[in-house]
Motif scaffolding. Structure first.
Motif, PDB file in Angstrom:
ATOM      1  N   PRO A  98       7.815  56.206  29.003  1.00  0.00           N
ATOM      2  CA  PRO A  98       8.644  55.040  29.593  1.00  0.00           C
ATOM      3  C   PRO A  98      10.034  55.481  29.976  1.00  0.00           C
ATOM      4  CG  PRO A  98       8.423  55.546  26.936  1.00  0.00           C
ATOM      5  CD  PRO A  98       7.462  57.188  27.618  1.00  0.00           C
ATOM      6  N   SER A 138       9.147  56.140  33.919  1.00  0.00           N
ATOM      7  CA  SER A 138       8.536  55.002  34.231  1.00  0.00           C
ATOM      8  C   SER A 138      10.238  53.807  34.390  1.00  0.00           C
ATOM      9  CB  SER A 138       7.742  53.731  33.392  1.00  0.00           C
ATOM     10  OG  SER A 138       7.036  54.287  32.563  1.00  0.00           O
ATOM     11  N   LEU A 139      11.203  54.213  33.426  1.00  0.00           N
ATOM     12  CA  LEU A 139      12.391  53.776  34.276  1.00  0.00           C
ATOM     13  C   LEU A 139      13.044  54.129  35.326  1.00  0.00           C
ATOM     14  CD1 LEU A 139      14.051  51.447  32.069  1.00  0.00           C
ATOM     15  CD2 LEU A 139      15.349  53.686  31.965  1.00  0.00           C
ATOM     16  N   TYR A 172      22.391  43.768  29.245  1.00  0.00           N
ATOM     17  CA  TYR A 172      21.624  42.993  28.689  1.00  0.00           C
ATOM     18  C   TYR A 172      22.024  41.707  29.339  1.00  0.00           C
ATOM     19  CZ  TYR A 172      19.704  44.018  24.861  1.00  0.00           C
ATOM     20  OH  TYR A 172      18.850  44.368  23.394  1.00  0.00           O
ATOM     21  N   SER A 218      20.776  51.387  32.938  1.00  0.00           N
ATOM     22  CA  SER A 218      20.018  51.759  31.622  1.00  0.00           C
ATOM     23  C   SER A 218      19.967  53.062  32.433  1.00  0.00           C
ATOM     24  CB  SER A 218      18.734  51.616  31.322  1.00  0.00           C
ATOM     25  OG  SER A 218      19.086  50.027  30.799  1.00  0.00           O
ATOM     26  N   LEU A 278      22.658  55.630  31.120  1.00  0.00           N
ATOM     27  CA  LEU A 278      23.633  55.236  29.906  1.00  0.00           C
ATOM     28  C   LEU A 278      22.718  56.445  29.382  1.00  0.00           C
ATOM     29  CD1 LEU A 278      24.798  53.706  27.445  1.00  0.00           C
ATOM     30  CD2 LEU A 278      22.434  52.668  26.933  1.00  0.00           C
ATOM     31  N   THR A 308      13.330  37.518  29.222  1.00  0.00           N
ATOM     32  CA  THR A 308      12.514  38.158  29.006  1.00  0.00           C
ATOM     33  C   THR A 308      11.038  38.174  28.968  1.00  0.00           C
ATOM     34  OG1 THR A 308      13.662  38.822  26.878  1.00  0.00           O
ATOM     35  CG2 THR A 308      11.226  39.581  26.046  1.00  0.00           C
ATOM     36  N   GLN A 345       7.776  39.661  31.095  1.00  0.00           N
ATOM     37  CA  GLN A 345       6.542  40.559  30.274  1.00  0.00           C
ATOM     38  C   GLN A 345       5.621  39.165  31.511  1.00  0.00           C
ATOM     39  OE1 GLN A 345       7.311  38.193  26.806  1.00  0.00           O
ATOM     40  NE2 GLN A 345       7.975  40.054  25.825  1.00  0.00           N
ATOM     41  N   GLN A 360       5.031  41.162  34.277  1.00  0.00           N
ATOM     42  CA  GLN A 360       4.359  42.407  34.339  1.00  0.00           C
ATOM     43  C   GLN A 360       2.856  42.377  33.045  1.00  0.00           C
ATOM     44  OE1 GLN A 360       4.950  45.972  34.295  1.00  0.00           O
ATOM     45  NE2 GLN A 360       6.678  45.111  35.024  1.00  0.00           N
ATOM     46  N   LEU A 375      18.846  54.597  24.117  1.00  0.00           N
ATOM     47  CA  LEU A 375      18.523  53.086  24.578  1.00  0.00           C
ATOM     48  C   LEU A 375      18.886  52.030  24.093  1.00  0.00           C
ATOM     49  CD1 LEU A 375      17.389  53.722  27.564  1.00  0.00           C
ATOM     50  CD2 LEU A 375      15.040  53.645  26.864  1.00  0.00           C
ATOM     51  N   PRO A 413      17.782  48.953  22.576  1.00  0.00           N
ATOM     52  CA  PRO A 413      15.980  48.876  22.225  1.00  0.00           C
ATOM     53  C   PRO A 413      15.580  48.251  23.616  1.00  0.00           C
ATOM     54  CG  PRO A 413      17.217  48.520  20.337  1.00  0.00           C
ATOM     55  CD  PRO A 413      18.389  48.749  21.366  1.00  0.00           C
ATOM     56  N   VAL A 414      16.323  46.784  24.151  1.00  0.00           N
ATOM     57  CA  VAL A 414      15.929  46.102  24.981  1.00  0.00           C
ATOM     58  C   VAL A 414      15.383  47.491  26.217  1.00  0.00           C
ATOM     59  CG1 VAL A 414      16.053  44.003  26.404  1.00  0.00           C
ATOM     60  CG2 VAL A 414      16.256  43.971  23.672  1.00  0.00           C
ATOM     61  N   VAL A 415      15.680  47.318  26.545  1.00  0.00           N
ATOM     62  CA  VAL A 415      15.693  48.564  28.053  1.00  0.00           C
ATOM     63  C   VAL A 415      14.695  49.848  28.010  1.00  0.00           C
ATOM     64  CG1 VAL A 415      16.649  50.294  29.141  1.00  0.00           C
ATOM     65  CG2 VAL A 415      17.945  48.327  28.233  1.00  0.00           C
ATOM     66  N   VAL A 458      10.953  47.259  28.091  1.00  0.00           N
ATOM     67  CA  VAL A 458      11.549  47.127  29.400  1.00  0.00           C
ATOM     68  C   VAL A 458      10.425  48.685  29.730  1.00  0.00           C
ATOM     69  CG1 VAL A 458      12.608  47.218  31.700  1.00  0.00           C
ATOM     70  CG2 VAL A 458      12.930  45.668  29.794  1.00  0.00           C
ATOM     71  N   ALA A 459      11.150  49.847  29.338  1.00  0.00           N
ATOM     72  CA  ALA A 459      10.387  51.108  29.581  1.00  0.00           C
ATOM     73  C   ALA A 459       8.618  51.055  29.459  1.00  0.00           C
ATOM     74  CB  ALA A 459      10.629  52.348  29.376  1.00  0.00           C
ATOM     75  N   LEU A 460       8.908  50.434  28.425  1.00  0.00           N
ATOM     76  CA  LEU A 460       7.264  51.195  27.387  1.00  0.00           C
ATOM     77  C   LEU A 460       6.286  50.042  27.673  1.00  0.00           C
ATOM     78  CD1 LEU A 460       7.941  51.136  23.773  1.00  0.00           C
ATOM     79  CD2 LEU A 460       7.204  52.463  24.939  1.00  0.00           C
ATOM     80  N   LEU A 461       7.224  48.432  28.795  1.00  0.00           N
ATOM     81  CA  LEU A 461       6.275  47.718  28.938  1.00  0.00           C
ATOM     82  C   LEU A 461       5.865  48.148  30.344  1.00  0.00           C
ATOM     83  CD1 LEU A 461       5.557  44.528  28.726  1.00  0.00           C
ATOM     84  CD2 LEU A 461       7.389  43.670  29.793  1.00  0.00           C
ATOM     85  N   HIS A 462       6.504  49.318  30.989  1.00  0.00           N
ATOM     86  CA  HIS A 462       6.753  49.698  32.830  1.00  0.00           C
ATOM     87  C   HIS A 462       5.366  50.902  32.313  1.00  0.00           C
ATOM     88  CE1 HIS A 462       8.883  47.723  35.236  1.00  0.00           C
ATOM     89  NE2 HIS A 462       9.557  47.389  34.629  1.00  0.00           N
ATOM     90  N   THR A 463       5.039  51.448  31.523  1.00  0.00           N
ATOM     91  CA  THR A 463       4.186  52.275  30.822  1.00  0.00           C
ATOM     92  C   THR A 463       3.148  51.738  30.518  1.00  0.00           C
ATOM     93  OG1 THR A 463       6.139  54.275  30.194  1.00  0.00           O
ATOM     94  CG2 THR A 463       3.997  54.291  29.958  1.00  0.00           C
ATOM     95  N   LEU A 478       2.254  52.741  34.508  1.00  0.00           N
ATOM     96  CA  LEU A 478       2.212  53.635  35.099  1.00  0.00           C
ATOM     97  C   LEU A 478       0.739  53.746  34.173  1.00  0.00           C
ATOM     98  CD1 LEU A 478       4.147  55.461  36.463  1.00  0.00           C
ATOM     99  CD2 LEU A 478       4.865  56.853  34.542  1.00  0.00           C
ATOM    100  N   THR A 520      10.331  42.791  23.359  1.00  0.00           N
ATOM    101  CA  THR A 520      10.331  43.012  25.319  1.00  0.00           C
ATOM    102  C   THR A 520       9.328  43.115  25.427  1.00  0.00           C
ATOM    103  OG1 THR A 520      12.139  43.252  25.028  1.00  0.00           O
ATOM    104  CG2 THR A 520      11.635  43.386  27.144  1.00  0.00           C
ATOM    105  N   PHE A 521       9.215  44.290  24.447  1.00  0.00           N
ATOM    106  CA  PHE A 521       7.250  44.977  24.736  1.00  0.00           C
ATOM    107  C   PHE A 521       6.030  44.284  24.290  1.00  0.00           C
ATOM    108  CE2 PHE A 521       4.115  48.588  23.651  1.00  0.00           C
ATOM    109  CZ  PHE A 521       3.388  48.575  24.801  1.00  0.00           C
TER     110      PHE A 521
END
Ligand SMILES: Nc1ncnc2c1ncn2[C@@H]1O[C@H](COP(=O)(O)OP(=O)(O)OP(=O)(O)O)[C@@H](O)[C@H]1O
Ligand SMILES: Nc1ncnc2c1ncn2[C@@H]1O[C@H](COP(=O)(O)OP(=O)(O)OP(=O)(O)O)[C@@H](O)[C@H]1O
Ligand code: MOO
Ligand SMILES: [Mg+2]
Ligand SMILES: [Mg+2]
Lengths: 256, 228, 336, 256, 336
Positions: A22, A25-26, A222, A236, A239, B45, B49, B52, D94, D96-98, D101-106, D112, D205-206
């Motif tokens: 992740p 990906s970020l 956010y 992010s 951070l 959000t 989604q 994605q 991180l 959590p929302v970010v 997002v990273a998980l979503l992109h993975t 990925l 988010t994910f």
């Protein structure tokens, strides 16, 4: 050097990937061409600086309040100890926003405590102080729990030896107990600093969001997500870089 | 529900929860064997989604700007349709302890005013009324969402805030609402659309139609939304 | 600093009375698990007695209501395990007790350095405990305990890990240090008791079986353990005017003047035992073990130290029956 | 029983109040008359049940992946170890929302990894699996860090003794190392369970927010806050009660 | 199981060669910090040699490229610290090694119980290590090491914590166990070397100064340490046909047949030393210490065991000059 069974490598690798992929990906999402510009905008810098100040203070408070709490949990016996230990963990489970609401009802103008502070002319909500309180609230359990575990593992053998040499409890604490659990104290501090740095929900609910005063980096992220998702990703990443740098630095300077 | 049930998935802004739950129930009654599942979250959000590849059939956002990002990504199946509007009101703690009367009184010294940040829809609307009224606000906090503003006001932390009419309504008795004429300058519009790649395009369109129907509109009105 | 203890720890089966007069050293001896370390823990305050009281110079350290914490007792323990602080150097370990009892940092390090020098450990001052050998660690622990200069010193087998060159020197240093101080020392070595202790208490299964001046206990032991510790044979029987009648019917001629029928102990050295062709005390050889010039021959109750030539000539091996005799003048008798 | 210096009581008390007062304020806000009804509504029960299932699974995954990671960090030496340790901590900083997002992109359909899984017909995002992954992602550092500290404190003395008795590395691990750090392993597991139970940002988010599938208790609380703030407080209280119960139970059954 | 070691650990100043033939036991003796535990760590594989190689029965355990891990060496160490697993009972501690080397759970516990019984520890089977006394823990550790039945056993001061009743019995059990096995034992007790070891190696400052059959090394020591360990006086000088000429000019008459001028060692027991009015070896008393019947009088280089009466009559105290003599027949001479 102890040898580990080979098979631990597989799950360790999987766990590593779960964290690393992740992040990769970020990194892929970061708009590198605009990166410098995005992270040096006035609002970003203000947020970063605020975050560093408040998180450092919060980590410090966690040490000051959390070390005695861990000592009490690990080294004394009294009725209700088990309940107390569970209670200390609660900020961990509470969704941060709910934690923020609870803080509002405590330190807010109409709150349990805030009511009396208001009379004294002290207003906490909407101030940087509120940010630090919110961060300390959510980060405290990290320090307490990791330190308590280490204190139990370390045992009381050396403390007994020190007392027998005539050292009073304060001396034993400062010169024997704490140095012995220094690695755990350091990682607990790093954990609570990191948690404070990433804190969002309780801060926004309890402290609000005003540039330079209460809008920390996560709050800025956010906000950017609403208008400029690229900027949010870039921040992010910033951070993450700051956190890794601080953690690596803390480890470097530790003797263990 | 049995496994043969067809499921329509609706992504809707969190502020739509109550009316959309009702509309969803009605839809299920009208379409036996069909289930409506609604995923509520912040509009941005939801948009992220969808971008994605989330398996949504219908998307309803709380503002047009967010919807535009989905359209730009080519993921809207049809042109988004406005289905509800919402206007700003001044929210004050129950009993109005600070004695707020109108927009101008929000600029008084020592008054804790909270607004949404300009980056989010309700903040943009607040900025619009601010300039329309020729005032300069000095908020103690620029919140990320209406809910955050509402929390500050209902807990008495803030003396006043700008929120949507629907928000005053769902806060129950904890806050009082004060209307003001400049609100006309910043009407917020809720659009909805079917999503490209939907497995149930036809049912999705049926849901959109139901929202736009008289029945749907009256449910929305029950919860404080104005028509388009 | 006189110590008075009358305490019990039921969960360890320990219940005993002990007292150590001011300025004297008491040796606690007894088998493994007898309760020696437990007794030291009680005195040190690491363990609270289930019942009883402990007093130091009239000050109550423990009773039903009072429990003076370890650090307030002015009692220092050198445990069976050296427990050097792993994060401090040898020097700082020694300085720790001095600092704790009020010395300035400078003074503490100075005096600690002198203690290390005295115990021949100067070269190790900057080492961490993990970098010390077992015996070196033990010596640093001794230095640390002595430097703390408590009013009462408790030593649990202080010289056990030390080599044959260091142990005598250190024993001598301990002797000088303990002169005029009050101390309790646990030991399995008769030399420690002889050199260091004014009196000896024999502990077995949690009770004191015997206590008295060192010379008395070691010359006229009343328990099998004390006899073994002193390196003596001990038998018990009835006095018949000239000899001791043992339980198995055999007679051991010995000097003495008791009313006939008195129950007496007879003690004698294994090296005084001789082998006869016949007519002695009939015993069976159980084991043989080397020891200096002579070989120790163990039987049911009596050990004999015999020259290797004799062992070879008589073909002594476990199971062989022997006739043992002891010259009367080599036997000490005393009331049982 | 070791004695602690008296003065530690003051900061410990302050720390305790910092946690307890907000909880008390929260309890005061609970609409007790409607409590039973609020927490037994269909949606609340569905959310509770989902939360318990997913958090348990996530805690299990944290143990499976995190124990090997902690072992590797504590017991081996290789280049880059320090960096790896810092990286493992990242999900902690991180927001959590970010992270979501990273998980979503993975793992998302375009992600990925998700891209390839999609071909195999596996879709992770917006499923209960996604909830578990999100929770594991955020909770993993807790287990790793607290266990690593304990492993360092425990040292390798008993492991050396075991190897010298002929025990191969796996046996040493299972019969010596892990039993010795059991208290830390337990508290690490409890920490990660608690963190998973409270997880909100990455999940919404994910994984999205579908009743019964992905809408965990914190998501339900968030939604209720929009429509019925009282219900949100009641549910938060339920969350606290569940967490305390689970933690107390885990402690009770632990041998330490 | 023959062991060949030729290795160095520069950071501890250790560099040595050792070999133990199949089925024999080697005693490692030497002062604290000499490198005895370090040597055991090398053999066990806990420490990797800086240079050199270690072979067991021709199998290379360590060299520049190879390092066989501890658990694959079939070498078990009983360390200076018992290191019993704190989370297991005494029984399970003993069973651990058996399980590790392939026994089933049932069988391991069964055999472990037998070992505990054999070492008289059955009553402690269910205790955790924290509930054992120092000596009890040490005995359980011995049982655990023996039960593992390794091909090579390394023992670091196994009997140091044991009481005078248990130690001889356990020494005897160890003797039986070690018969025909290959083992290395570190000890500070001459009885251990005499009873258990076929050969003795004297370590000092990281090197082997002397190695040979036990009887030879202890009867004809070549180093001050070995002499002290064996309880002998050792002096060195030039042979003049009838006596040894010491460095200070004094003569020690002794039996021997060496070419005149040969440098020789002369060894004799302290108990053989007599006091003369004049004409003996002139020495100054440095210390006195009790020991059984006799008092040990220490001088610059020679120790004498004298009866207390003689000490008293001659008013021997530190600083007094004495004339010492040794009957020639009590002296052993051998080439230096
Ligand atoms: N980890 C270490 N690092 C550096 N030096 C060490 C370390 N451990 C031991 N030493 C040193 O190495 C030397 C040999 O130590 P070793 O433990 O082998 O001695 P030993 O012969 O077993 O002594 P003892 O009889 O006291 O147990 C000593 O000088 C000791 O101080
Ligand atoms: N923590 C404990 N809990 C229960 N029993 C214990 C505990 N510690 C020791 N014991 C038991 O108490 C008895 C006395 O133990 P103690 O340590 O005092 O013996 P000791 O005389 O010092 O023996 P050693 O010479 O072996 O050190 C022993 O039977 C021992 O097994
Ligand atoms: O959750 Mo909203 O309705 O996008 O502000
Ligand atoms: Mg003991
Ligand atoms: Mg050693």
């Amino acid at each position: 050097m102890r040898s580990l069974p080979r098979w631990v490598l597989l799950p360790a690798l999987l766990g590593g990937l779960l964290v690393l992929l992740p992040l990769a990906s970020l990194a892929l999402q970061v708009p590198w061409s605009r990166f410098g510009e995005l992270i040096t905008s006035e609002s970003s810098l203000a947020a970063l600086w605020l975050s560093l100040r408040t998180s450092t203070l919060a980590a410090l408070l966690c040490v000051l309040l959390g070390v005695p709490m861990a000592l009490l949990l690990a080294r004394s016996r009294f009725r209700g100890l088990a309940v107390l230990r569970a209670v200390v963990l609660i900020p961990l489970v509470l969704p941060p926003v709910v934690g923020g609401v609870a803080l509002l009802h405590t330190f807010g103008r109409q709150g349990l405590l805030g009511r009396h502070l208001e009379v004294l002319g002290v207003q906490i909500a909407f101030s940087t102080t509120a940010v630090v309180i919110a961060q300390t609230f959510v980060a405290l359990p990290f320090l307490v729990i990791s330190l308590e575990g280490a204190l139990r593992t370390a045992g009381t053998r050396y403390e007994a030896a020190a007392a027998s040499l005539g050292a009073r409890p304060s001396r034993v604490l400062l010169h024997v107990t704490l140095p012995l659990v220094l690695p755990a104290l350091l990682s607990g501090t790093v954990l609570s600093f990191a948690r404070a740095l990433g804190e969002f929900g309780a801060t926004i609910t309890f402290a609000g969001s005003l540039q330079g005063t209460t809008r920390t980096l996560p709050l800025e992220i956010y906000l950017q997500r609403e208008s400029d998702p690229d900027a949010a990703v870039a921040l992010s990443f910033l951070l993450v870089v700051v956190a890794v740098a601080v953690i690596a630095l803390a480890r470097r300077r530790s003797p263990a | 529900p049995t496994s043969e049930d067809t499921t329509v998935t609706v992504f809707a802004a969190a502020s739509l929860q109550e009316p959309f739950d009702e509309i969803g129930d009605r839809f299920e009654t009208e379409h036996p064997g069909t289930r409506v599942e609604i995923s509520y979250a912040g509009s941005s959000t939801l948009a992220e989604q969808i971008r994605q590849g989330a398996p949504a059939d219908v998307l309803a956002t709380a503002d047009e700007a967010t919807m535009a990002t989905v359209v730009e990504a080519g993921l809207a199946d049809a042109d988004p349709v406005p289905f509800a509007t919402n206007t700003l009101m001044i929210a004050v703690p129950a009993g109005n302890p600070a004695g707020v009367t109108d927009l101008a009184s929000l600029t008084e010294d020592g008054l804790n005013l909270v607004l949404c940040a300009p980056a989010v829809p309700c903040g943009a609307a607040a900025a619009a009324v601010e300039s329309a009224a020729g005032l300069t606000f000095a908020p103690v906090s620029e919140e990320q969402s209406v809910t955050d503003v509402l929390t500050k006001v209902s807990s008495g932390e803030a003396d006043a805030g700008l929120v949507y009419a629907t928000d005053i309504r769902r806060a129950g008795g904890a806050v009082d609402g004060i209307g003001f004429p400049e609100a006309e300058k910043a009407v917020n519009t809720y659009p909805l659309t079917t999503v490209k790649g939907s497995q149930h395009a036809e049912l999705g369109q049926d849901f959109v139609d139901l929202v736009l129907s008289e029945a749907g509109q009256s449910v929305l009105a029950d919860h404080g939304f104005a028509g388009t | 600093m006189s110590l008075d203890l009358r305490a019990s720890v039921p969960e360890r089966g320990v219940a005993l009375n002990l007292s150590v007069p001011d300025g004297e050293t008491l040796a606690l001896i007894g088998p493994n698990g007898a309760g020696k370390s437990t007794t030291l823990s009680l005195i040190a305050g690491a363990l609270r007695p289930g019942r009883g009281s402990i007093e130091l110079d009239g000050r109550v350290l423990d009773d039903e209501r009072v429990h003076v914490p370890v650090h307030d007792r002015e009692v220092t323990t050198l445990g069976q395990d050296p427990a050097l602080f792993p994060h401090l150097t040898a020097l700082d370990n020694v300085a720790f007790g001095l600092r704790s009892r009020g010395a300035t940092r400078r003074e503490a390090r100075h005096r600690a350095a002198r203690w290390l020098e005295e115990l021949d450990l100067s070269g190790l001052a900057d080492r961490r405990p993990a970098q010390l050998s077992g015996g070196e660690a033990q010596r640093v622990a001794i230095a640390r305990a002595l430097a703390a200069a408590p009013r009462l010193l408790l030593l649990d087998e202080p010289l056990a890990a030390l080599d044959v060159e260091v142990a005598p020197a250190l024993r001598e240093q301990l002797r000088r240090f303990l002169a005029g101080r009050t101390a309790v020392i646990v030991t399995h070595d008769v030399l420690d008791a002889l050199t260091l202790a004014d009196s000896v208490a024999v502990l077995e299964a949690g009770s004191v079986l015997e206590q008295g001046p060192t010379a008395e206990v070691l010359a006229r032991p009343r328990t099998a353990f004390a006899a073994r510790f002193a390196g003596l044979n001990l038998v018990t029987g009835a006095w018949d005017g000239q000899a001791v009648h043992l339980a198995d019917g055999s007679r051991l001629p010995a000097p003495g003047s008791f009313p006939a029928g008195t129950s007496v102990h007879a003690a004698f050295r294994p090296s005084a035992v001789r082998l006869l062709e016949e007519g002695g005390l009939r015993r069976t050889v159980e084991n043989l073990s080397p020891g200096g010039d002579l070989v120790r021959v163990g039987t049911e109750d009596i050990a004999a130290d015999l020259p290797p030539q004799e062992i070879a000539e008589r073909r002594l091996t476990p199971g062989v029956t022997v006739q043992l005799a002891v010259p009367a003048e080599a036997v000490t008798t005393y009331r049982a």
